[in-house]
Design a protein around this motif. Structure first.
Motif, short mmCIF file in Angstrom:
data_model
loop_
_atom_site.label_atom_id
_atom_site.label_comp_id
_atom_site.label_asym_id
_atom_site.label_seq_id
_atom_site.Cartn_x
_atom_site.Cartn_y
_atom_site.Cartn_z
N ASP A 118 4.93 -14.87 -2.71
CA ASP A 118 3.72 -14.36 -3.36
C ASP A 118 2.48 -14.62 -2.53
O ASP A 118 1.38 -14.75 -3.06
N ASP A 119 2.65 -14.68 -1.22
CA ASP A 119 1.53 -14.98 -0.31
C ASP A 119 0.81 -13.67 0.01
O ASP A 119 1.39 -12.78 0.65
N PRO A 120 -0.46 -13.52 -0.38
CA PRO A 120 -1.17 -12.26 -0.12
C PRO A 120 -1.42 -11.99 1.36
O PRO A 120 -1.81 -10.88 1.72
N ALA A 121 -1.17 -12.99 2.21
CA ALA A 121 -1.32 -12.77 3.65
C ALA A 121 -0.17 -11.95 4.21
O ALA A 121 -0.22 -11.50 5.35
N PHE A 122 0.90 -11.78 3.39
CA PHE A 122 2.07 -11.04 3.84
C PHE A 122 2.36 -9.90 2.87
O PHE A 122 1.94 -9.92 1.72
N VAL A 123 3.11 -8.92 3.35
CA VAL A 123 3.71 -7.94 2.45
C VAL A 123 5.15 -8.39 2.25
O VAL A 123 5.88 -8.64 3.20
N GLN A 124 5.53 -8.53 0.97
CA GLN A 124 6.86 -9.00 0.61
C GLN A 124 7.53 -7.93 -0.26
O GLN A 124 7.02 -7.58 -1.32
N SER A 125 8.65 -7.40 0.22
CA SER A 125 9.23 -6.21 -0.41
C SER A 125 10.75 -6.27 -0.36
O SER A 125 11.33 -7.21 0.18
N ASN A 126 11.40 -5.23 -0.94
CA ASN A 126 12.87 -5.09 -0.86
C ASN A 126 13.64 -6.29 -1.38
O ASN A 126 14.57 -6.76 -0.74
#
Length: 666
Positions: A191-199
């Motif tokens: 849940d780090d907004p510095a990254f895109v976390q998907s799939n």
């Protein structure tokens, strides 16, 4: 089977040979497949999602699997099932909310109604960040659903039929919905907004998730944060400038929703490639994922790789085809892999490959009966259920907003014939949908059906006499009919309700100008330009008003502003050119610029507009290019004849005679 080749004159000697080995596995597939069929190109599917359909059936079927869901007038995307095949989750657009998601028990007759809909937008709704909730996955036990929220994706339509969209997320965190508590919670560590976390992909025991991760990115040319489909200009850095975007796979403990520390998955991270779409084998031993040079969905070079579930050396699967291998799913017994490919057609087909205990695959077999010739088959998923576990899925949640929004996609593309019926359906569902009624009125007006258009506008004003857009649309109608007083009155009603309604100021200015009230017209137009200085129409009309009052310098300034805002604005180009050839105004005279402006206008009109050609002829004459002036004057007369307008023909003939005399005497 071996084939031998012999010579024509020496049949006893073998000149060539080739062999192929064909075998049949003793492992049954043992489960039906649920998949989606999409019409191409992608932009057509977005405009009319009702043509997308879903099928459900076994590979042993002698016929194409039956359609179980169709005519859904809203977008339906990714779907997934619990490991026992008893829970279905599917992305759907519901009540004008793109974050909506349906969760339903699997049954022969599934009805998607209000009670089965959640929305990912409910997670921290007060943040007012857009959520689409893409690529969601149901947990193996069916209790949880994990999804990417607070997301932004590059999502742009392309002209290529086979690869007609570019899609990959550039922002988003993972959130989990608990069906028991009916609560949303971010997954710590993902849940780090510095990254895109998907799939997100669940391990079979539900203890871990593997997901795709990259550094979050903000588009340089992004204009509309609320847009689902972006323009090519907004995505130019990826479409034209060569910028890449790559994902790594990370593994994180679920820990009952408490999450943990994300760790890069060896073999599927930091390898100079984009790694995405991880899927665990049912026994938890393997992960099959996609690897491409860049991006995510619909990559021509996408290939399937396999690694041990805890990471290790990646192996390219033998079942890969030559073009795009993606959207894969394991059979419940872990013996088979179904995936999508474009090896034989721009319309994606489904392929099946056997997977042995060592994680090695057979060559793929195309499921030819599964594929329609005019549809792309994608998102296939094995379902741990009987062949007839799902016979029909129907919706019971589509409302007027869904029809209204579907119509909006057609309106954006100028396809009014398809938009109008959808707006009528919206009004059938809800006669009080003012936006749908106003949209239909505007379409009817453009089509020349002004009587019905005004009828719809009256219905709006009966309920809300101060409705700004309806009053403005009525003003436009009355102006077209030459009823300037009525038109001005409706503009003033609109402005009484909203003093900053730019369009009403602009339209009022045009009405006053046509009424012979140039001074008042200029006041209204300048107010419109105060609200929107870059509007080409208001700048042109203001210039035209100044021109009529012989305020040539001011007119030229407004014309220039209109051309700056819209370089192909023909009327503004011609207005400015006509001022540049007035030799009595030395400070404004510029014959060379006049020629350039008039040529641009003629090119924009295909050199068929007599008015544009007439001004170009005058510009050539002012520039001393007499031969060009005479040739263009003749072209003006030809264009006038093509219109059949006798007054225009007479004027063009007189102009040509004057040019003949003037140029002949030189």
């Amino acid at each position: 089977m071996t084939v031998f080749g012999t010579g024509r004159n020496a049949s006893e000697s073998i000149s060539s040979r080739a062999s192929v080995s064909i075998s049949t596995s003793s492992d049954e597939v043992g489960a039906p497949i649920f998949y989606r069929e999409v019409n191409l190109p992608f932009r057509d599917a977005v405009k009319d999602p009702s043509r997308i359909r879903w099928r459900f059936g076994e590979i042993s079927s002698a016929e194409q699997p039956p359609i179980v869901l169709e005519n859904l007038p809203v977008c339906g995307n990714c779907h997934s099932f619990s490991s026992d095949g008893k829970i279905l989750g599917m992305d759907v657009d519901y009540a004008n909310d793109r974050g909506s998601y349906a969760i339903a028990p699997v049954a022969k007759q599934i009805v998607l109604d209000d009670e089965k809909i959640i929305t990912w937008s409910d997670y921290k709704r007060d943040d007012e960040e857009l959520t689409f909730g893409l690529l969601s996955r149901v947990s193996p036990d069916g209790r949880y659903v994990a999804s990417m929220v607070k997301d932004r994706s590059v999502f742009v339509a392309k002209d290529d039929l086979a690869y007609s969209q570019l899609f990959f997320p550039i922002k988003g965190i993972l959130v989990v919905y608990d069906r028991q508590s009916k609560q949303f919670r971010a997954l710590p560590g993902a849940d780090d907004p510095a990254f895109v976390q998907s799939n997100p992909a669940w391990s079979p025991d539900g203890k871990y998730l593997v997901f795709a991760r990259s550094e979050a990115y903000h588009l340089k040319n992004l204009r509309n944060e609320a847009s689902a489909l972006l323009t090519a200009e907004e995505c130019r850095e990826f479409l034209e400038d060569g910028r890449t975007f790559q994902f790594d796979l990370y593994r994180i403990p679920f820990n009952g929703g408490k999450g943990g520390k994300p760790e890069p998955l060896e073999g599927a991270s930091h390898n100079g490639m984009s790694n995405y779409f991880p899927k665990f084998s049912p026994d938890g031993k393997w992960i099959v994922f996609c690897r491409a040079k860049s991006f995510m969905l619909l990559q021509p070079d996408s290939e399937l790789y396999i690694i041990p579930s805890q990471g290790g050396q990646a192996r390219r699967l033998e079942c890969n085809t030559a073009r795009m291998n993606s959207w894969h799913s394991w059979s419940p017994n872990g013996k088979w892999l179904v995936f999508s490919s474009k090896a034989y057609s721009p319309y994606t087909q489904l392929f099946l490959a056997h997977i042995d205990e060592r994680g090695r695959s057979s060559v793929p077999v195309v499921l030819s009966r599964f594929t329609s010739p005019d549809r792309a088959a994608n998102i296939p998923e094995f379902v741990n259920a009987e062949r007839d576990a799902i016979r029909r899925i129907s919706e019971a949640f589509v409302d007027d907003y869904n029809y209204y929004r579907a119509a909006g996609e057609y309106i954006k593309d100028g396809d009014l014939d398809k938009a109008a019926p959808l707006l009528r359906k919206a009004l059938e569902a809800n006669p009080d949908n003012v936006k749908a009624r106003l949209g239909l009125a505007n379409i009817l007006s453009r089509e020349g059906n002004r009587a019905e258009a005004k009828l719809h506008l009256r219905k709006i004003l009966e309920r809300d006499p101060d409705h700004v857009e309806a009053n403005h649309s009525f003003a436009v109608e009355f102006h077209r009919e030459g009823k300037f007083q009525d038109a001005a009155e409706h503009c003033r009603r609109a402005l009484a309700a909203d003093a900053n309604h730019y369009a009403s100021h602009s339209t009022l200015g045009l009405i006053l100008l046509d009424s012979g009230k140039a001074d008042q017209a200029i006041e209204s137009l300048q107010e419109a330009l105060r609200l929107d200085p870059d509007d080409p129409f208001a700048n042109y009309i203001c210039g035209h008003a100044m021109h009529r009052r012989n305020l040539l310098k001011e007119a030229a300034d407004y014309y220039q502003a209109a051309v700056r805002c819209d370089p192909d604005y023909v009327s503004a180009l011609l207005g400015l050119a006509s001022i540049r050839i007035i030799d009595s105004q030395p400070e404004l005279f510029d014959a060379a610029e006049a020629v350039d402006l008039a040529k641009r206008a003629c090119d924009a009109t295909g050199r068929k507009d007599p008015a544009a050609l007439e001004i170009l002829a005058g510009a050539y004459l002012a520039a001393g290019r007499f031969g060009d002036a005479l040739t263009t004057a003749r072209a003006t007369l030809d264009a006038a004849y093509a219109t059949g307008n006798q007054d225009l023909i007479h004027r063009s003939r007189k102009t040509l005679e004057l040019y003949d005399k003037a140029i002949g005497s030189r």
